[in-house]
Design a protein around this motif. Structure first.
Motif, PDB file in Angstrom:
ATOM      1  N   LEU A  39      11.991  40.621  12.661  1.00 42.14           N
ATOM      2  CA  LEU A  39      10.883  41.271  13.378  1.00 42.14           C
ATOM      3  C   LEU A  39      10.208  42.552  13.008  1.00 42.14           C
ATOM      4  CD1 LEU A  39      12.358  40.366  17.116  1.00 42.14           C
ATOM      5  CD2 LEU A  39      10.695  39.043  15.802  1.00 42.14           C
ATOM      6  N   GLU A  40      11.155  43.229  12.539  1.00 41.08           N
ATOM      7  CA  GLU A  40      10.831  44.632  11.894  1.00 41.08           C
ATOM      8  C   GLU A  40       9.795  44.235  10.425  1.00 41.08           C
ATOM      9  OE1 GLU A  40      14.233  44.235  12.379  1.00 41.08           O
ATOM     10  OE2 GLU A  40      14.115  45.381  14.062  1.00 41.08           O
ATOM     11  N   GLU A  41      10.149  43.256   9.710  1.00 43.98           N
ATOM     12  CA  GLU A  41       9.526  42.972   8.346  1.00 43.98           C
ATOM     13  C   GLU A  41       7.942  42.452   9.094  1.00 43.98           C
ATOM     14  OE1 GLU A  41       9.702  40.287   4.337  1.00 43.98           O
ATOM     15  OE2 GLU A  41      11.512  40.757   5.647  1.00 43.98           O
ATOM     16  N   LEU A  42       7.810  41.453  10.106  1.00 50.49           N
ATOM     17  CA  LEU A  42       6.637  40.988  10.640  1.00 50.49           C
ATOM     18  C   LEU A  42       5.668  42.321  10.850  1.00 50.49           C
ATOM     19  CD1 LEU A  42       7.673  38.145  12.747  1.00 50.49           C
ATOM     20  CD2 LEU A  42       6.355  38.086  10.633  1.00 50.49           C
ATOM     21  N   ASP A  43       6.378  43.274  11.475  1.00 52.94           N
ATOM     22  CA  ASP A  43       5.637  44.631  11.838  1.00 52.94           C
ATOM     23  C   ASP A  43       5.134  45.313  10.752  1.00 52.94           C
ATOM     24  OD1 ASP A  43       5.819  44.098  14.795  1.00 52.94           O
ATOM     25  OD2 ASP A  43       7.687  45.483  14.861  1.00 52.94           O
ATOM     26  N   ARG A  44       6.020  45.418   9.822  1.00 51.31           N
ATOM     27  CA  ARG A  44       5.486  46.269   8.497  1.00 51.31           C
ATOM     28  C   ARG A  44       4.328  45.286   7.759  1.00 51.31           C
ATOM     29  NH1 ARG A  44      10.963  46.520   7.696  1.00 51.31           N
ATOM     30  NH2 ARG A  44      11.020  44.751   6.223  1.00 51.31           N
TER      31      ARG A  44
END
Length: 51
Positions: A39-44
């Motif tokens: 999820l954090e990678e998708l935000d980045r």
């Protein structure tokens, strides 16, 4: 086929939508499951949810 389907099931289980699941399945094509910080990678990457 099994590995790809398993990756999509894991993505949906984590709350990703179809576009996010397709991106994650393509990026992590050599893995059976997605990483915990997906999820954090998708935000980045700027791939936002369509809620």
């Amino acid at each position: 086929f099994y590995t790809r389907a398993h990756r999509f099931m894991d993505a949906y289980r984590r709350g990703l939508n179809g576009k996010q699941a397709a991106w994650a399945a393509k990026k992590y094509h050599s893995h059976r499951v997605l990483p915990n910080d997906i999820l954090e990678e998708l935000d980045r990457e700027g791939i936002a949810s369509e809620d």
